[in-house]
Design an enzyme around this catalytic site. Structure first.
Site, PDB file in Angstrom:
ATOM      1  N   ASP A  31      -9.098  -8.910   6.475  1.00 22.28           N
ATOM      2  CA  ASP A  31      -8.440  -7.607   6.651  1.00 22.28           C
ATOM      3  C   ASP A  31      -9.491  -6.653   7.215  1.00 22.28           C
ATOM      4  O   ASP A  31     -10.655  -6.699   6.809  1.00 22.28           O
ATOM      5  CB  ASP A  31      -7.932  -7.090   5.281  1.00 22.28           C
ATOM      6  CG  ASP A  31      -6.850  -6.022   5.418  1.00 22.28           C
ATOM      7  OD1 ASP A  31      -7.117  -5.005   6.075  1.00 22.28           O
ATOM      8  OD2 ASP A  31      -5.755  -6.211   4.862  1.00 22.28           O
ATOM      9  N   SER A 124      10.489  -8.813  10.990  1.00 20.35           N
ATOM     10  CA  SER A 124      11.226  -7.705  10.379  1.00 20.35           C
ATOM     11  C   SER A 124      12.677  -7.748  10.807  1.00 20.35           C
ATOM     12  O   SER A 124      13.002  -8.173  11.929  1.00 20.35           O
ATOM     13  CB  SER A 124      10.588  -6.398  10.852  1.00 20.35           C
ATOM     14  OG  SER A 124      11.428  -5.316  10.570  1.00 20.35           O
ATOM     15  N   TYR A 149       7.061  -0.538  17.841  1.00 21.20           N
ATOM     16  CA  TYR A 149       6.786  -1.397  16.669  1.00 21.20           C
ATOM     17  C   TYR A 149       7.779  -2.564  16.632  1.00 21.20           C
ATOM     18  O   TYR A 149       7.394  -3.730  16.518  1.00 21.20           O
ATOM     19  CB  TYR A 149       6.884  -0.585  15.366  1.00 21.20           C
ATOM     20  CG  TYR A 149       6.949  -1.467  14.150  1.00 21.20           C
ATOM     21  CD1 TYR A 149       5.826  -2.169  13.713  1.00 21.20           C
ATOM     22  CD2 TYR A 149       8.148  -1.662  13.449  1.00 21.20           C
ATOM     23  CE1 TYR A 149       5.896  -3.022  12.612  1.00 21.20           C
ATOM     24  CE2 TYR A 149       8.223  -2.504  12.353  1.00 21.20           C
ATOM     25  CZ  TYR A 149       7.094  -3.177  11.942  1.00 21.20           C
ATOM     26  OH  TYR A 149       7.171  -4.029  10.865  1.00 21.20           O
ATOM     27  N   LYS A 153       7.225  -6.826  17.203  1.00 23.72           N
ATOM     28  CA  LYS A 153       7.652  -7.928  16.320  1.00 23.72           C
ATOM     29  C   LYS A 153       8.496  -8.927  17.109  1.00 23.72           C
ATOM     30  O   LYS A 153       8.329 -10.137  16.989  1.00 23.72           O
ATOM     31  CB  LYS A 153       8.457  -7.386  15.136  1.00 23.72           C
ATOM     32  CG  LYS A 153       7.631  -6.591  14.138  1.00 23.72           C
ATOM     33  CD  LYS A 153       6.696  -7.502  13.367  1.00 23.72           C
ATOM     34  CE  LYS A 153       5.650  -6.755  12.592  1.00 23.72           C
ATOM     35  NZ  LYS A 153       4.629  -7.587  11.986  1.00 23.72           N
ATOM     36  N   VAL A 217      17.174  13.864   3.136  1.00 20.35           N
ATOM     37  CA  VAL A 217      18.092  12.732   3.334  1.00 20.35           C
ATOM     38  C   VAL A 217      18.561  12.802   4.784  1.00 20.35           C
ATOM     39  O   VAL A 217      19.222  13.776   5.181  1.00 20.35           O
ATOM     40  CB  VAL A 217      19.286  12.806   2.355  1.00 20.35           C
ATOM     41  CG1 VAL A 217      20.313  11.723   2.667  1.00 20.35           C
ATOM     42  CG2 VAL A 217      18.796  12.698   0.909  1.00 20.35           C
TER      43      VAL A 217
HETATM   44  P1  NAD Z   1       0.165  -2.776   5.191  1.00 19.60           P
HETATM   45  O1  NAD Z   1      -0.275  -1.812   6.226  1.00 19.60           O
HETATM   46  O2  NAD Z   1       0.108  -2.347   3.762  1.00 19.60           O
HETATM   47  O3  NAD Z   1      -0.678  -4.126   5.323  1.00 19.60           O
HETATM   48  C1  NAD Z   1      -1.173  -4.593   6.556  1.00 19.60           C
HETATM   49  C2  NAD Z   1      -2.640  -4.923   6.377  1.00 19.60           C
HETATM   50  O4  NAD Z   1      -3.158  -5.424   7.616  1.00 19.60           O
HETATM   51  C3  NAD Z   1      -3.491  -3.709   6.001  1.00 19.60           C
HETATM   52  O5  NAD Z   1      -4.282  -4.036   4.875  1.00 19.60           O
HETATM   53  C4  NAD Z   1      -4.345  -3.448   7.233  1.00 19.60           C
HETATM   54  O6  NAD Z   1      -5.616  -2.937   6.880  1.00 19.60           O
HETATM   55  C5  NAD Z   1      -4.424  -4.829   7.860  1.00 19.60           C
HETATM   56  N1  NAD Z   1      -4.609  -4.858   9.320  1.00 19.60           N
HETATM   57  C6  NAD Z   1      -3.921  -4.166  10.254  1.00 19.60           C
HETATM   58  N2  NAD Z   1      -4.370  -4.483  11.483  1.00 19.60           N
HETATM   59  C7  NAD Z   1      -5.338  -5.414  11.321  1.00 19.60           C
HETATM   60  C8  NAD Z   1      -6.156  -6.150  12.217  1.00 19.60           C
HETATM   61  N3  NAD Z   1      -6.077  -5.971  13.546  1.00 19.60           N
HETATM   62  N4  NAD Z   1      -7.033  -7.041  11.703  1.00 19.60           N
HETATM   63  C9  NAD Z   1      -7.132  -7.217  10.358  1.00 19.60           C
HETATM   64  N5  NAD Z   1      -6.398  -6.550   9.471  1.00 19.60           N
HETATM   65  C10 NAD Z   1      -5.494  -5.660   9.954  1.00 19.60           C
HETATM   66  O7  NAD Z   1       1.638  -3.261   5.568  1.00 19.60           O
HETATM   67  P2  NAD Z   1       2.674  -4.132   4.741  1.00 19.60           P
HETATM   68  O8  NAD Z   1       3.793  -3.255   4.365  1.00 19.60           O
HETATM   69  O9  NAD Z   1       1.973  -4.925   3.718  1.00 19.60           O
HETATM   70  O10 NAD Z   1       3.212  -5.080   5.899  1.00 19.60           O
HETATM   71  C11 NAD Z   1       2.684  -6.367   6.128  1.00 19.60           C
HETATM   72  C12 NAD Z   1       3.376  -6.966   7.336  1.00 19.60           C
HETATM   73  O11 NAD Z   1       4.780  -7.011   7.097  1.00 19.60           O
HETATM   74  C13 NAD Z   1       3.182  -6.162   8.626  1.00 19.60           C
HETATM   75  O12 NAD Z   1       3.015  -7.066   9.702  1.00 19.60           O
HETATM   76  C14 NAD Z   1       4.476  -5.409   8.757  1.00 19.60           C
HETATM   77  O13 NAD Z   1       4.777  -5.107  10.095  1.00 19.60           O
HETATM   78  C15 NAD Z   1       5.483  -6.402   8.176  1.00 19.60           C
HETATM   79  N6  NAD Z   1       6.704  -5.753   7.677  1.00 19.60           N
HETATM   80  C16 NAD Z   1       6.591  -4.740   6.755  1.00 19.60           C
HETATM   81  C17 NAD Z   1       7.748  -4.097   6.310  1.00 19.60           C
HETATM   82  C18 NAD Z   1       7.660  -2.955   5.325  1.00 19.60           C
HETATM   83  O14 NAD Z   1       8.614  -2.185   5.212  1.00 19.60           O
HETATM   84  N7  NAD Z   1       6.568  -2.808   4.571  1.00 19.60           N
HETATM   85  C19 NAD Z   1       9.015  -4.488   6.782  1.00 19.60           C
HETATM   86  C20 NAD Z   1       9.085  -5.544   7.681  1.00 19.60           C
HETATM   87  C21 NAD Z   1       7.919  -6.167   8.133  1.00 19.60           C
HETATM   88  N1  UFG Z   2      15.445   7.925   4.695  1.00 21.52           N
HETATM   89  C1  UFG Z   2      15.697   9.231   4.319  1.00 21.52           C
HETATM   90  N2  UFG Z   2      14.631  10.053   4.109  1.00 21.52           N
HETATM   91  C2  UFG Z   2      13.344   9.654   4.249  1.00 21.52           C
HETATM   92  C3  UFG Z   2      13.091   8.316   4.631  1.00 21.52           C
HETATM   93  C4  UFG Z   2      14.177   7.483   4.851  1.00 21.52           C
HETATM   94  O1  UFG Z   2      16.853   9.632   4.187  1.00 21.52           O
HETATM   95  O2  UFG Z   2      12.418  10.461   4.054  1.00 21.52           O
HETATM   96  C5  UFG Z   2      16.580   7.002   4.896  1.00 21.52           C
HETATM   97  C6  UFG Z   2      16.697   6.466   6.301  1.00 21.52           C
HETATM   98  O3  UFG Z   2      17.438   7.333   7.120  1.00 21.52           O
HETATM   99  C7  UFG Z   2      17.372   5.122   6.038  1.00 21.52           C
HETATM  100  C8  UFG Z   2      16.848   4.701   4.677  1.00 21.52           C
HETATM  101  O4  UFG Z   2      16.387   5.894   4.057  1.00 21.52           O
HETATM  102  O5  UFG Z   2      18.763   5.304   5.947  1.00 21.52           O
HETATM  103  C9  UFG Z   2      15.706   3.704   4.744  1.00 21.52           C
HETATM  104  O6  UFG Z   2      14.674   4.221   5.592  1.00 21.52           O
HETATM  105  P1  UFG Z   2      13.216   3.566   5.658  1.00 21.52           P
HETATM  106  O7  UFG Z   2      12.400   4.385   6.606  1.00 21.52           O
HETATM  107  O8  UFG Z   2      12.691   3.372   4.287  1.00 21.52           O
HETATM  108  O9  UFG Z   2      13.505   2.110   6.229  1.00 21.52           O
HETATM  109  P2  UFG Z   2      14.150   1.649   7.618  1.00 21.52           P
HETATM  110  O10 UFG Z   2      15.317   0.780   7.279  1.00 21.52           O
HETATM  111  O11 UFG Z   2      14.395   2.783   8.519  1.00 21.52           O
HETATM  112  O12 UFG Z   2      12.974   0.800   8.263  1.00 21.52           O
HETATM  113  C10 UFG Z   2      12.268  -0.162   7.493  1.00 21.52           C
HETATM  114  C11 UFG Z   2      10.824  -0.247   7.978  1.00 21.52           C
HETATM  115  C12 UFG Z   2      10.766  -0.854   9.340  1.00 21.52           C
HETATM  116  C13 UFG Z   2      11.477  -2.145   9.349  1.00 21.52           C
HETATM  117  C14 UFG Z   2      12.893  -2.001   8.848  1.00 21.52           C
HETATM  118  C15 UFG Z   2      13.537  -3.340   8.722  1.00 21.52           C
HETATM  119  O13 UFG Z   2      10.238   1.031   8.035  1.00 21.52           O
HETATM  120  O14 UFG Z   2       9.425  -1.086   9.668  1.00 21.52           O
HETATM  121  O15 UFG Z   2      12.888  -1.396   7.559  1.00 21.52           O
HETATM  122  O16 UFG Z   2      14.873  -3.221   8.345  1.00 21.52           O
HETATM  123  F1  UFG Z   2      11.494  -2.631  10.595  1.00 21.52           F
END
Ligand code: NAD
Ligand code: UFG
Length: 337
Positions: A31, A124, A149, A153, A217
């Site tokens: 990381d 995602s 973003y 993906k 919201v």
């Molecule tokens: P996060 O940011 O908490 O974790 C990602 C980690 O990767 C971090 O610790 C960061 O320091 C490290 N990192 C980033 N770029 C790097 C690089 N170039 N080299 C080495 N380390 C690097 O995010 P998360 O929520 O744990 O998400 C993990 C994965 O899941 C991501 O790829 C994200 O896109 C995917 N994902 C997350 C969500 C969500 O809502 N959290 C939803 C769908 C997909």
């Molecule tokens: N929302 C609010 N207020 C806020 C934040 C969110 O009303 O301050 C609402 C949004 O409009 C949505 C719901 O809460 O209806 C969920 O929003 P999030 O931002 O938590 O999640 P999203 O579904 O928009 O997106 C998330 C991740 C993306 C991922 C996606 C996959 O952020 O990275 O889920 O479904 F790609």
């Protein structure tokens, strides 16, 4: 089994490492700490009694990856590392494509050199764009993404699919996460967003703990039961277990394996606000605001394929998701500080 975990110090990666250690797997973490803290390693150790091997470095640094692969007999890779803020990706597209797409290509190149042929990739539900039909199955249309973003993906999925056609002896698993929320039930590990949270659950948690005044919201005029957006929230511990199930079921099987990781249930913004209020024992202040550009009305997963092939199913309830988030947030109001 030794598994290289990129981004293993982050939110989902750290919870997955804890569950891997419990399942007798050995995570080797890399990381660059661009969105996580070294302290996470102490928390993993406190929970499991094991301090995972950790390398601070970047997945785009091929020489660094070569060194890590040469020092361990790694059997598979889970690739979490990447940037994930939708809004930021619009203003920094080059950084997002470089980190997420280029980083994934460099990683797979290093794996090929090292003879490691199994990768699980954090994709995602965003790759489905605005779904025509819910629940979303793995064969629903993909690619109509609305921001860099999401496109990054989708691009990695496409690159990996093409690569699999050329290297059919690999095991490539694309896991499409729905909305990960929650925290470790101990309250020692959880999500620690930098700056103003983009996502619903961390924002609600910061309102509840007094760091923010009220939740905005985003829209109450969607064609959903209460007019607010509906999502498939999945507990991060269930998500972590899903990775272990995937590694066990298909991680050693040649193929391009694609799975949704969700619960199969949709919850609205107002339902989540209500549930959080119950978890923390006080109402969460909110106001109705205009829709957020790019948001979809509703999205939840079909879980049938993962259940059948991986023998995995999310079991934790919304009440557990909110209670565990509140436990983490109230014990660590400033996150990992
Ligand atoms: P996060 O940011 O908490 O974790 C990602 C980690 O990767 C971090 O610790 C960061 O320091 C490290 N990192 C980033 N770029 C790097 C690089 N170039 N080299 C080495 N380390 C690097 O995010 P998360 O929520 O744990 O998400 C993990 C994965 O899941 C991501 O790829 C994200 O896109 C995917 N994902 C997350 C969500 C969500 O809502 N959290 C939803 C769908 C997909
Ligand atoms: N929302 C609010 N207020 C806020 C934040 C969110 O009303 O301050 C609402 C949004 O409009 C949505 C719901 O809460 O209806 C969920 O929003 P999030 O931002 O938590 O999640 P999203 O579904 O928009 O997106 C998330 C991740 C993306 C991922 C996606 C996959 O952020 O990275 O889920 O479904 F790609």
């Amino acid at each position: 089994m030794k598994v290289l975990v990129t981004g293993g110090m982050g939110y989902i990666g750290s919870h997955t490492c804890v569950q891997m250690i419990k399942a007798n797997m050995e995570p080797i973490i890399i990381d660059n700490l661009c969105n996580s803290k070294l302290m996470v390693l102490d928390r993993i150790e406190a929970l499991t009694g094991v301090r995972p091997t950790f390398y601070q470095g970047d997945v785009r640094d091929e020489a660094f990856l070569d060194k890590v692969f040469s020092e361990h007999d790694i059997q598979a890779v889970i690739h979490f590392a990447g940037l994930k803020a939708v809004g930021e990706s619009v203003s920094k597209p080059l950084e997002y494509y470089d980190n997420n797409v280029n980083g994934s290509l460099v990683l797979v190149r290093a794996m090929r050199k090292a003879g490691v042929k199994s990768i699980v990739f954090s994709s995602s539900a965003t790759v489905y764009g605005d779904p025509e039909v819910v629940p979303i199955t793995e064969s629903s249309p993909v690619g109509a993404t609305t921001n860099p973003y999401g496109r990054s993906k989708y691009m990695v999925e496409e690159c990996f699919s093409d690569f699999y056609k050329a290297q059919p002896d690999w095991s490539i698993t694309l896991l499409r996460y729905f909305n990960p929320v929650g925290a470790h039930p101990s309250g020692t590990m959880g999500e620690d967003p930098q700056g103003i949270p983009n996502n619903l659950m961390p924002f609600i948690a910061q309102v509840a703990v007094g760091r923010r005044e009220k939740l905005s919201v985003f829209g109450d005029d969607y064609s959903t039961p209460d007019g607010t957006g509906v999502r498939d929230y999945i507990h991060v511990m269930d998500l972590a277990d899903g990775h272990i199930a995937a590694l066990n079921a298909v991680g050693q099987k040649e193929g391009l394996h694609i799975y949704n990781l969700g619960t199969g249930n949709g919850s609205s913004v107002l339902e989540m606000v209500e549930a959080f209020g119950e978890a923390c024992g006080k109402p969460v202040s909110y106001e109705i605001c205009p829709r957020r550009p790019g948001d979809i009305a509703e999205c939840w997963a079909s879980t049938a394929k993962a259940e059948k092939d991986l023998g995995w199913k999310a079991t934790r309830t919304i009440a557990e998701m909110t209670a565990d988030t509140w436990n983490w947030q109230s014990k660590n109001p400033e996150g990992y500080k």
